[in-house]
Write a protein that holds these residues in place. Sequence first.
Motif, PDB file in Angstrom:
ATOM      1  N   ARG A 172      96.782 -19.244  44.770  1.00  0.00           N
ATOM      2  CA  ARG A 172      97.818 -19.240  44.582  1.00  0.00           C
ATOM      3  C   ARG A 172      98.703 -19.758  45.915  1.00  0.00           C
ATOM      4  O   ARG A 172      99.899 -20.239  45.742  1.00  0.00           O
ATOM      5  CB  ARG A 172      98.382 -18.039  44.035  1.00  0.00           C
ATOM      6  N   GLU A 173      98.480 -19.066  46.943  1.00  0.00           N
ATOM      7  CA  GLU A 173      99.009 -19.136  48.283  1.00  0.00           C
ATOM      8  C   GLU A 173      98.911 -20.544  48.736  1.00  0.00           C
ATOM      9  O   GLU A 173      99.653 -21.105  49.205  1.00  0.00           O
ATOM     10  CB  GLU A 173      98.377 -18.276  49.211  1.00  0.00           C
ATOM     11  N   ASN A 174      97.607 -20.875  48.598  1.00  0.00           N
ATOM     12  CA  ASN A 174      97.227 -22.227  49.158  1.00  0.00           C
ATOM     13  C   ASN A 174      97.649 -23.277  48.649  1.00  0.00           C
ATOM     14  O   ASN A 174      98.063 -24.535  48.990  1.00  0.00           O
ATOM     15  CB  ASN A 174      95.600 -22.349  49.370  1.00  0.00           C
ATOM     16  N   LEU A 175      98.144 -23.310  47.103  1.00  0.00           N
ATOM     17  CA  LEU A 175      98.472 -24.215  46.598  1.00  0.00           C
ATOM     18  C   LEU A 175     100.028 -24.533  46.856  1.00  0.00           C
ATOM     19  O   LEU A 175     100.658 -25.907  46.860  1.00  0.00           O
ATOM     20  CB  LEU A 175      98.734 -23.893  45.333  1.00  0.00           C
ATOM     21  N   SER A 176     100.825 -23.545  47.400  1.00  0.00           N
ATOM     22  CA  SER A 176     102.045 -23.712  48.186  1.00  0.00           C
ATOM     23  C   SER A 176     101.934 -24.552  49.567  1.00  0.00           C
ATOM     24  O   SER A 176     102.926 -24.942  50.267  1.00  0.00           O
ATOM     25  CB  SER A 176     102.864 -22.514  48.230  1.00  0.00           C
TER      26      SER A 176
ATOM     27  N   GLN B 280     104.815 -40.202  51.019  1.00  0.00           N
ATOM     28  CA  GLN B 280     104.984 -40.102  49.439  1.00  0.00           C
ATOM     29  C   GLN B 280     104.907 -38.746  48.840  1.00  0.00           C
ATOM     30  O   GLN B 280     104.511 -37.749  49.855  1.00  0.00           O
ATOM     31  CB  GLN B 280     103.698 -40.921  49.010  1.00  0.00           C
ATOM     32  N   ARG B 281     105.559 -38.480  47.788  1.00  0.00           N
ATOM     33  CA  ARG B 281     105.640 -37.142  47.365  1.00  0.00           C
ATOM     34  C   ARG B 281     104.320 -36.607  46.657  1.00  0.00           C
ATOM     35  O   ARG B 281     103.629 -37.468  45.927  1.00  0.00           O
ATOM     36  CB  ARG B 281     106.802 -37.296  45.973  1.00  0.00           C
ATOM     37  N   ARG B 282     103.750 -35.652  46.786  1.00  0.00           N
ATOM     38  CA  ARG B 282     102.687 -35.306  46.478  1.00  0.00           C
ATOM     39  C   ARG B 282     102.577 -34.806  44.863  1.00  0.00           C
ATOM     40  O   ARG B 282     103.554 -34.344  44.453  1.00  0.00           O
ATOM     41  CB  ARG B 282     102.165 -33.832  47.300  1.00  0.00           C
ATOM     42  N   ARG B 283     101.665 -35.330  44.152  1.00  0.00           N
ATOM     43  CA  ARG B 283     101.304 -34.749  42.922  1.00  0.00           C
ATOM     44  C   ARG B 283     100.981 -33.616  42.727  1.00  0.00           C
ATOM     45  O   ARG B 283     100.001 -33.047  43.632  1.00  0.00           O
ATOM     46  CB  ARG B 283     100.425 -35.760  42.145  1.00  0.00           C
ATOM     47  N   ARG B 284     101.468 -32.534  41.950  1.00  0.00           N
ATOM     48  CA  ARG B 284     101.209 -31.010  41.846  1.00  0.00           C
ATOM     49  C   ARG B 284     100.140 -30.853  40.581  1.00  0.00           C
ATOM     50  O   ARG B 284     100.692 -31.481  39.548  1.00  0.00           O
ATOM     51  CB  ARG B 284     102.334 -30.049  41.832  1.00  0.00           C
ATOM     52  N   MET B 285      99.332 -30.036  40.550  1.00  0.00           N
ATOM     53  CA  MET B 285      98.548 -29.721  39.551  1.00  0.00           C
ATOM     54  C   MET B 285      98.868 -28.388  38.830  1.00  0.00           C
ATOM     55  O   MET B 285      99.135 -27.488  39.687  1.00  0.00           O
ATOM     56  CB  MET B 285      96.929 -29.733  39.822  1.00  0.00           C
TER      57      MET B 285
ATOM     58  N   ILE C 298      90.983 -27.013  47.285  1.00  0.00           N
ATOM     59  CA  ILE C 298      91.812 -25.641  47.427  1.00  0.00           C
ATOM     60  C   ILE C 298      91.009 -24.408  47.189  1.00  0.00           C
ATOM     61  O   ILE C 298      90.905 -23.378  47.942  1.00  0.00           O
ATOM     62  CB  ILE C 298      93.077 -25.899  46.882  1.00  0.00           C
ATOM     63  N   ALA C 299      90.310 -24.599  46.085  1.00  0.00           N
ATOM     64  CA  ALA C 299      89.441 -23.400  45.630  1.00  0.00           C
ATOM     65  C   ALA C 299      88.313 -23.123  46.709  1.00  0.00           C
ATOM     66  O   ALA C 299      87.830 -22.046  47.075  1.00  0.00           O
ATOM     67  CB  ALA C 299      88.800 -23.690  44.194  1.00  0.00           C
ATOM     68  N   ASP C 300      87.758 -24.080  47.100  1.00  0.00           N
ATOM     69  CA  ASP C 300      86.581 -24.041  48.187  1.00  0.00           C
ATOM     70  C   ASP C 300      87.209 -23.340  49.381  1.00  0.00           C
ATOM     71  O   ASP C 300      86.534 -22.288  50.258  1.00  0.00           O
ATOM     72  CB  ASP C 300      86.151 -25.412  48.674  1.00  0.00           C
ATOM     73  N   ARG C 301      88.330 -23.911  49.817  1.00  0.00           N
ATOM     74  CA  ARG C 301      89.155 -23.298  51.167  1.00  0.00           C
ATOM     75  C   ARG C 301      89.366 -21.949  50.840  1.00  0.00           C
ATOM     76  O   ARG C 301      89.166 -21.068  51.759  1.00  0.00           O
ATOM     77  CB  ARG C 301      90.210 -24.282  51.404  1.00  0.00           C
ATOM     78  N   SER C 302      89.980 -21.554  49.407  1.00  0.00           N
ATOM     79  CA  SER C 302      90.283 -20.171  49.592  1.00  0.00           C
ATOM     80  C   SER C 302      89.171 -19.475  49.478  1.00  0.00           C
ATOM     81  O   SER C 302      89.127 -18.081  49.763  1.00  0.00           O
ATOM     82  CB  SER C 302      91.006 -20.084  47.920  1.00  0.00           C
ATOM     83  N   ILE C 303      87.983 -19.643  48.780  1.00  0.00           N
ATOM     84  CA  ILE C 303      86.591 -18.808  49.008  1.00  0.00           C
ATOM     85  C   ILE C 303      86.346 -18.638  50.492  1.00  0.00           C
ATOM     86  O   ILE C 303      85.716 -17.513  50.692  1.00  0.00           O
ATOM     87  CB  ILE C 303      85.669 -19.631  47.860  1.00  0.00           C
TER      88      ILE C 303
END
Length: 849
Positions: A685-689, A844-849, A700-705
């Motif tokens: 959740r934090e890394n998504l921001s 460019q503006r990033r796409r959010r998932m 992101i999930a890999d980095r968070s783990i």
Amino acid sequence: MTGIQNRWMLLFILALAVAATYVTFNPRIRTYYGLDIQGGLRVTLRARTEEYEKREKKPWRAENLEAVRRIMENRVNAMGVAEPTILTKAPDQIVVELPGLKNIDQAREQIKTTAALEFYLLPQLGSKDGSAPAIWDLVPSKDGQGYELINKETGKPLTPEEMEVAIFSRDPIVTGRDLLPRCQVVLSPGTGEPVIEFEFNAEGARVFEETTRANLGKHLAIFLDKRLLTAPTINAVISNRGVIEGNFTLESAKMLADQLNAGALPVPLEEIEIRKLEATLGKEAVAATTRAGLIGLGLVVLFMLLWYRLPGFLANVALALYTVFSLAVFKLVPITLTLPGIAGFILSIGMAVDANILIFERMREELLSGKTLRAAIDAGFKRAFTAIFDSNVCTILTCVILFNYGTGPIRGFALTLGIGVVISMFTAITVTRTFLFSLVGMSWATNPALYGLSRKPPIRLQVMKRKWLWLGLSGTLVLIGLIAVGMGGLKPSIDFRGGTEIVAPFATRHSADSIQRVLTSLNPAYRDSRVVVSTEPGSTESTAFITMKQLTDAERVAVEQALVSRVGPLAPAPGGGTKQFAYSNVSGTVSSELVRDAFTSVILASVLIVLYLAFRFAIGGFVEGLKYGTCAVIALIHDVLVVLGSFAILGAVANWQVDGLFVTAMLTIIGFSVHDTIIVFDRIRENLSHRQKDESFSDIADRSIDQTLKRSVYTSLTVVLTLLALFLFGGPTVHQFTGALLIGIISGTYSSIFNASVLLVLWKQRDMGLAVAGGGTLTGRAAPTRTLKTDPGDRPLVAPATPTATPVQSTEASDGEDVEGAPVQTPAPRATSSRPSAPRRHPQRRRRM
């Protein structure tokens, strides 16, 4: 937190510590221990089935006895913390074993009372307006508990026969069966006397409202077991609520409220035998478990000191306060401590450092990024708080459901766990934070060596590259376990299936522990036998009540011979010879209702956890949040199935059995299973921001783990150290209990890293097709300029990492990203040129998932 606020908080903590220490070590405030440690009372009751058959016009059946047992369990264990043992002996007996009691006579009365509450109109008392003359008078009873009815003509109290004809031959208006289990004791606003508030169910409220509306000014009598409590005048229409007045003391009102909430017995009970019981376990067993627990806690304390140093020392002080606070609350509630309960409490102390580990790891990140001690403490607590809060709220939600929908021991477990969670949050967040802020102004506390700061190569697990491997390993393990369950590997103990009770009258005194050892050496299958010993004051004889599995005739002979030859001879009979062994069939101590309530409660708790996490992780909306909650609960189910399967395999290989403690262990695993999962999800959740350029959700999930791996392992390690000590040195009583917890905790750590996050990524990829973020360049936020103060705590302890020319991550890492996995991006130096610079291109503006 300002210096003044911190000083006030220190004083508050000190005051709490003094009060808790006084309660804990004050011998006048009693500590309640279970049958296994202190002994207690064994009461055998017989249901007067002949009265039931006469009144109901139908035969007494086995399910009626089970209903009596269920009501009895709720009655003697209203809060679930008294730890009684209740079993049935066909066709009409109930055996209740209660741990050491302060008031034995009151306990016996509580058990035997039918608690049949009935409401009748009494026109014989006249009416308020005088239209109907009174032929009876109402006077307080001689014992001060309720009232008596006096015949005005004779001046004498009505006899039971007269009351039977004049009152009880009619059907009551409503009964205790029409009450909701919400009776409570309050003080009357007018008199200050204890009264009992009650509330009717829908049908009872309808009938009661119609009756009071049609009989204004008349007397309505309330009878308990045909004894008149009160007979007030109906002054207004009453619908669903009311109070019972009866010259109660606070203690008698509380007892009646508990009886009404538990329900009325369908049949009167008579006491046929009462015995005092000795402790079922010897002092050696208690000492072994306590010693093992201290070894485990010593390892936890040592780990915190060696790894976290000064913060670890402060966490250990907070841990000591957690212990004192918990023991004080246990004495005040009160909560009965059994040997497994003591083991569970020791385990909770090991679990209480979880929050400290999360906080200290975040503090280290902030210190290594170059922040001051004050800023690092503040940021560490703030950034760790969301994970701590969410994980503990999930546990508390589980406790609330278990307490409201469970029965007996389930409620006791929920209450004890909930108390532990609340106290651990207070000690970890408030106490430890206050201690750390107290060090900010001290120059010696700014030494980096006191915090164990070091830079190590980042961990790169790359879990998502082998997603199907991790899921395959889990699936294989669960499948093997389910096959073992299907093949009958799960072996229920006598706690579930019941068995044979042997009454052995010995000529001399023998401990339950010595008898248990003889049975286990005779046949390992007798290991789960339950032994309680009764002795009479002034007598050298003892009677052992041995509950075993159903025995064949040959097994009975072998058991009798072993007991006589290896324990001791039987007592002499009054008429010559010796007394004989007596046999009877008994039920299990864990009812099917308890198991059903536990299962239902877990399902409801799982739904609540899904909804709560969906709300908390609704980064892209509530539906997106549901993915987080669902994956967390799937990981929880995985842990439950792993433990079930492991016990099925161990049941086939090592004869491990599923007993009442197994239910407690499973509930503990369920209560804590989502903790590690939430740690990883919180970092996602934090890394998504702080999403990086071209970074997919899988990345992101890999980095968070990677960033949370150490804290996930360390939080589990402290629990595993405690459990291992209890498992290896705690003795046979807690062996399988701690074994189940050990398997569950290890499985929970694995599933949080390799199952929950993997499932979340797969779900995202399924919904998005490819979870690839839009391209572009990320620019870091400029750190605000601050003026350094002279306070030692406001100077950086270490310099930030030396910037490199290889960009890996944005400078937003300094605002909370893990330093080990997130070096700061610094742009490479540019060569100067005389050519005019090109127009600036906007990213460019990033796409959010």
